[in-house]
Motif scaffolding. Sequence first.
Motif, PDB file in Angstrom:
ATOM      1  N   ASP A  63       2.273  12.502 -11.820  1.00 19.37           N
ATOM      2  CA  ASP A  63       2.211  13.575 -12.813  1.00 19.37           C
ATOM      3  C   ASP A  63       3.542  14.306 -12.980  1.00 19.37           C
ATOM      4  O   ASP A  63       3.644  15.229 -13.789  1.00 19.37           O
ATOM      5  CB  ASP A  63       1.134  14.598 -12.429  1.00 19.37           C
ATOM      6  CG  ASP A  63      -0.267  14.002 -12.496  1.00 19.37           C
ATOM      7  OD1 ASP A  63      -0.448  13.045 -13.269  1.00 19.37           O
ATOM      8  OD2 ASP A  63      -1.152  14.491 -11.773  1.00 19.37           O
TER       9      ASP A  63
ATOM     10  N   VAL B  10       7.254  14.892 -14.293  1.00 19.39           N
ATOM     11  CA  VAL B  10       8.130  14.440 -15.373  1.00 19.39           C
ATOM     12  C   VAL B  10       9.404  13.868 -14.760  1.00 19.39           C
ATOM     13  O   VAL B  10      10.084  14.537 -13.982  1.00 19.39           O
ATOM     14  CB  VAL B  10       8.464  15.593 -16.344  1.00 19.39           C
ATOM     15  CG1 VAL B  10       9.473  15.124 -17.395  1.00 19.39           C
ATOM     16  CG2 VAL B  10       7.207  16.104 -17.026  1.00 19.39           C
TER      17      VAL B  10
ATOM     18  N   PHE C  34       8.644  12.118 -20.093  1.00 21.18           N
ATOM     19  CA  PHE C  34       7.611  11.212 -19.587  1.00 21.18           C
ATOM     20  C   PHE C  34       7.396  11.454 -18.099  1.00 21.18           C
ATOM     21  O   PHE C  34       8.351  11.614 -17.338  1.00 21.18           O
ATOM     22  CB  PHE C  34       8.027   9.747 -19.762  1.00 21.18           C
ATOM     23  CG  PHE C  34       8.329   9.348 -21.184  1.00 21.18           C
ATOM     24  CD1 PHE C  34       7.707   9.961 -22.255  1.00 21.18           C
ATOM     25  CD2 PHE C  34       9.242   8.331 -21.439  1.00 21.18           C
ATOM     26  CE1 PHE C  34       7.982   9.590 -23.554  1.00 21.18           C
ATOM     27  CE2 PHE C  34       9.528   7.945 -22.738  1.00 21.18           C
ATOM     28  CZ  PHE C  34       8.904   8.576 -23.801  1.00 21.18           C
ATOM     29  N   THR C  35       6.150  11.430 -17.688  1.00 20.34           N
ATOM     30  CA  THR C  35       5.853  11.441 -16.256  1.00 20.34           C
ATOM     31  C   THR C  35       6.059  10.036 -15.697  1.00 20.34           C
ATOM     32  O   THR C  35       6.228   9.068 -16.445  1.00 20.34           O
ATOM     33  CB  THR C  35       4.409  11.880 -15.992  1.00 20.34           C
ATOM     34  OG1 THR C  35       3.527  10.879 -16.534  1.00 20.34           O
ATOM     35  CG2 THR C  35       4.113  13.245 -16.610  1.00 20.34           C
TER      36      THR C  35
ATOM     37  N   SER D 253       3.839   8.228 -14.325  1.00 22.39           N
ATOM     38  CA  SER D 253       2.715   7.404 -14.793  1.00 22.39           C
ATOM     39  C   SER D 253       2.905   6.986 -16.241  1.00 22.39           C
ATOM     40  O   SER D 253       2.604   5.849 -16.626  1.00 22.39           O
ATOM     41  CB  SER D 253       1.393   8.168 -14.633  1.00 22.39           C
ATOM     42  OG  SER D 253       1.101   8.364 -13.270  1.00 22.39           O
ATOM     43  N   ASP D 254       3.408   7.922 -17.068  1.00 26.28           N
ATOM     44  CA  ASP D 254       3.696   7.586 -18.463  1.00 26.28           C
ATOM     45  C   ASP D 254       4.711   6.439 -18.537  1.00 26.28           C
ATOM     46  O   ASP D 254       4.533   5.491 -19.322  1.00 26.28           O
ATOM     47  CB  ASP D 254       4.298   8.792 -19.206  1.00 26.28           C
ATOM     48  CG  ASP D 254       3.300   9.924 -19.415  1.00 26.28           C
ATOM     49  OD1 ASP D 254       2.084   9.649 -19.390  1.00 26.28           O
ATOM     50  OD2 ASP D 254       3.754  11.064 -19.578  1.00 26.28           O
TER      51      ASP D 254
ATOM     52  N   ALA E 218       3.124   3.129 -17.618  1.00 29.51           N
ATOM     53  CA  ALA E 218       2.217   2.639 -18.660  1.00 29.51           C
ATOM     54  C   ALA E 218       3.004   2.098 -19.854  1.00 29.51           C
ATOM     55  O   ALA E 218       2.671   1.040 -20.414  1.00 29.51           O
ATOM     56  CB  ALA E 218       1.270   3.759 -19.100  1.00 29.51           C
ATOM     57  N   ARG E 219       4.050   2.813 -20.251  1.00 31.07           N
ATOM     58  CA  ARG E 219       4.882   2.346 -21.359  1.00 31.07           C
ATOM     59  C   ARG E 219       5.588   1.041 -21.000  1.00 31.07           C
ATOM     60  O   ARG E 219       5.693   0.135 -21.849  1.00 31.07           O
ATOM     61  CB  ARG E 219       5.925   3.411 -21.724  1.00 31.07           C
ATOM     62  CG  ARG E 219       5.359   4.595 -22.485  1.00 31.07           C
ATOM     63  CD  ARG E 219       6.429   5.641 -22.756  1.00 31.07           C
ATOM     64  NE  ARG E 219       5.943   6.714 -23.620  1.00 31.07           N
ATOM     65  CZ  ARG E 219       5.948   6.684 -24.942  1.00 31.07           C
ATOM     66  NH1 ARG E 219       6.424   5.612 -25.577  1.00 31.07           N
ATOM     67  NH2 ARG E 219       5.489   7.703 -25.651  1.00 31.07           N
TER      68      ARG E 219
ATOM     69  N   ALA F 158       3.784   3.410 -26.599  1.00 35.47           N
ATOM     70  CA  ALA F 158       2.890   4.519 -26.269  1.00 35.47           C
ATOM     71  C   ALA F 158       1.531   3.931 -25.931  1.00 35.47           C
ATOM     72  O   ALA F 158       0.800   3.467 -26.808  1.00 35.47           O
ATOM     73  CB  ALA F 158       2.794   5.491 -27.441  1.00 35.47           C
TER      74      ALA F 158
ATOM     75  N   ASP G 213      -2.266   3.215 -25.015  1.00 37.47           N
ATOM     76  CA  ASP G 213      -3.614   3.741 -25.208  1.00 37.47           C
ATOM     77  C   ASP G 213      -4.493   3.153 -24.109  1.00 37.47           C
ATOM     78  O   ASP G 213      -4.693   1.941 -24.040  1.00 37.47           O
ATOM     79  CB  ASP G 213      -4.173   3.346 -26.577  1.00 37.47           C
ATOM     80  CG  ASP G 213      -3.429   4.027 -27.717  1.00 37.47           C
ATOM     81  OD1 ASP G 213      -3.018   5.179 -27.535  1.00 37.47           O
ATOM     82  OD2 ASP G 213      -3.257   3.388 -28.770  1.00 37.47           O
TER      83      ASP G 213
ATOM     84  N   ASP H 268      -5.512   2.074 -20.240  1.00 36.42           N
ATOM     85  CA  ASP H 268      -4.789   1.462 -19.124  1.00 36.42           C
ATOM     86  C   ASP H 268      -4.271   0.105 -19.542  1.00 36.42           C
ATOM     87  O   ASP H 268      -5.051  -0.821 -19.806  1.00 36.42           O
ATOM     88  CB  ASP H 268      -5.718   1.303 -17.914  1.00 36.42           C
ATOM     89  CG  ASP H 268      -6.163   2.646 -17.353  1.00 36.42           C
ATOM     90  OD1 ASP H 268      -5.332   3.583 -17.372  1.00 36.42           O
ATOM     91  OD2 ASP H 268      -7.318   2.753 -16.903  1.00 36.42           O
TER      92      ASP H 268
END
Length: 499
Positions: free
Chosen positions: A12, A14, A23-24, A26-27, A30-31, A123, A125, A127
């Motif tokens: 979580d 950044v 972006f964190t 995790s972000d 995922a990206r 970006a 959506d 998992d």
Amino acid sequence: MLLDMAADGFGDRVVVGRRASGFTASDLRARALTGAAAIRAAGVDSVVYLGPNGPAFPVAMFAAAFAGVPLVPLNYRLGDDQLTGLLAKHPRAIGIGDETGVAHLRAAGLSAQTMGEWLQSTAADGDPAEPDVILDDGPAVVIYTSGTTSEPKGVLLRHSNLVSYVLGSVEFMNADEDDAALVSVPPYHIAAVANVISNLYGGRRTIVLEQFDPTQWLDTVRTEGVTNALVVPTMLSRVIEAIGDGVDGSVPTLRSLAYGGAPMPAAVIEKALLAWPEVGFVNAYGLTETSSTVAVLGPEDHRDAYASDEPHIRARLASVGKVLPTVEIQIRDENGAALPPGAPGRICVRGDQVSAEYAGIGRAVDDDGFFDTRDNGYLDDDGYLFIGGRIDDTIIRGAENIAPAEIEEVLLRHPDVLDVAVVGVPDEEWGQRIEAAVVLRVGAELLDADLREFAQTSLRSSKTPDRFWFWPELPRTETGKLVRRNVLKKVLSAEGVTA
């Protein structure tokens, strides 16, 4: 692996971009996974990045890694012919860039997205699918050398090289949650790659200043609460100059400032130490071929040297510090024999982070695994490494080997000299004579005789330039490296000699 550890350890937090919109961890993962799926679906063998630094860059780097192909960041400031030549080496790539970069990529026949389109397409959506496990230690990044003395070569940095560098120099999650690093180097520089992975591993948010400006740099440090920063020497010089001209130089949150990539004039670092006594300065020496830093002069070394009256301690401000524990070093003569402390020679290094591998050429190491950096230097009795410049730059005057850096360091101490480059020009009597291209500060006026007299207070006559040229600027790369061959070419042209 590094991104997985970050996402699991502080998902979580950044880690990329501005405090309010970044972006964190995790972000970012995922990206990267989403981008990797698109890369695999395209069936390409590499990802070419042709644009300025920014959030799209780390997403591209980790997406390429998850997809099992290398990222190839190219210098977007190169001329059309140079870019066309480099892109021709990657006919099966997919491209990411700014508007101009995308035009080059598509003209080369590559499928390409703008950085904005790339970020929009990644970006995630929900998992994203986990990637297939990649077991081979293939190239993670291909960086083309700057080509300041020859044609650029593609340096292959494998996953093991980069991970070795990070594990040997950074403690996992050692940063506080509010820590932020400001990076002011372009993506095709090894420092940009190293900072993405090392700051991520440490848990530190990375902010990129795409276009360097000293006032904007200072403003960003304050508004974003920057605690750590990376600059090249010319950038630090411009910041210190701006402060001297009345710009607000306060940096209340800044704890550490690292510099490297080119020689740092002693006068500049001394002014910086005086301006920011609470900041810890770090001089980092490394090459693309060594996955970034191999030697470090730390904050205490800077402070001790600056405060000392003992010449051998004070001299350490001009060093790059001590070699990392994970790296071995030897100073060798021209025959390959190891030299004792104090004796100058060729700097050779060995370690897991040392790639020394070139596309189409292979590894440039000896039978013992040592890589010749082609830098001159020596170790003092306490293990501090001093760099004397590139071997190719050495001036041979009357059978005496002379390092341009030694002369440049003296001339830069003149209060009216802003920048200087020293070159060896062919001479029938001496083999080479010494000439200097000098950039003066605004409003300053100097004659040859003034600089010659100043130089001779520290240099013997054989090392004093035979001629001075006064130019408005010197040819430097975006990262501050002097393009010495262009200096020589211009000098020879002015003298009516064909280079």
